[in-house]
Design a protein around this motif. Structure first.
Motif: not given
Length: 204
Positions: A51-78
């Motif tokens: 947290i001290a390195i990047h400043g991202i806290t649990p509260e900031m991502v609690y309601n965000k998708p997990t990586f697998d839920e993002y994957w179909e959006d990420i895959k075309p970039y790679l």
């Protein structure tokens, strides 16, 4: 050249604890898109050091998708693109371990490490850490913010392409004699600072 620069930030020391992904798309040597995805890490754990390195806290991502839920959006970039990362062993390793954790097939793409590449392009620089490279090359960015780190990584490669008048991956590989990394389903071949020498075979 066309390529995609990526960067991951993690919630703990575990490679699979991705909490942020930065993506920077370059087409014809021009930056076309920069974005950041905040990710709910799996399992949902953070440590104070990260947290001290990047400043991202649990509260900031609690309601965000997990990586697998993002994957179909990420895959075309790679998929079937040239992917670039600063310290690619970490970022490619985090991607691989996280996809394996979710039982997702690895995509196919070539990749480069701008740490290794910048060491060969600018051996006179006192440091090849991303923040120090930014200072040496005049790149303005916020270190350890994933989208900014992806942008800075892309800019490092663009500087190298310009400074050495390189226009293709093949020219880059030949000029610096680097080994291109490759990911494909079931396997990852690491990129190397020095590509393996071809050995002539005696067929007699």
């Amino acid at each position: 050249m066309d390529f995609v620069a990526i960067d991951f930030e993690t919630a703990t020391s575990e490679w699979t604890s991705i909490c942020s992904m930065g993506i920077c798309v370059v087409e014809d040597n021009k930056i076309k898109e920069v974005k950041e995805l905040l990710v709910r890490p799996t399992p949902f754990k953070f440590n104070d050091y990260n947290i001290a390195i990047h400043g991202i806290t649990p509260e900031m991502v609690y309601n965000k998708p997990t990586f697998d839920e993002y994957w179909e959006d990420i895959k075309p970039y790679l998929e079937n693109r040239l992917v670039v990362a600063h310290n690619a062993s970490f970022d490619i390793g985090a991607l691989r371990k996280t996809l394996e954790m979710f039982n997702i097939e690895l995509p196919a793409f070539d990749f480069l490490c701008t740490v290794k590449l910048s060491q060969k392009a600018y051996p006179e620089f006192p440091s090849h850490k991303l923040n120090n490279l930014g200072e040496s090359l005049g790149i303005d960015f916020s270190h350890h913010t994933a989208c900014d780190d992806a942008y800075a990584c892309a800019m490092v490669l663009l500087h190298i392409l310009r400074d050495f008048d390189i226009n293709s991956l093949q020219e880059l590989e030949e000029h610096f004699e680097i080994g291109i990394g490759r990911m494909y389903p079931g396997y990852v071949e690491p990129c190397r600072k020095n590509r393996a020498k071809k050995v002539a075979k005696n067929c007699n």
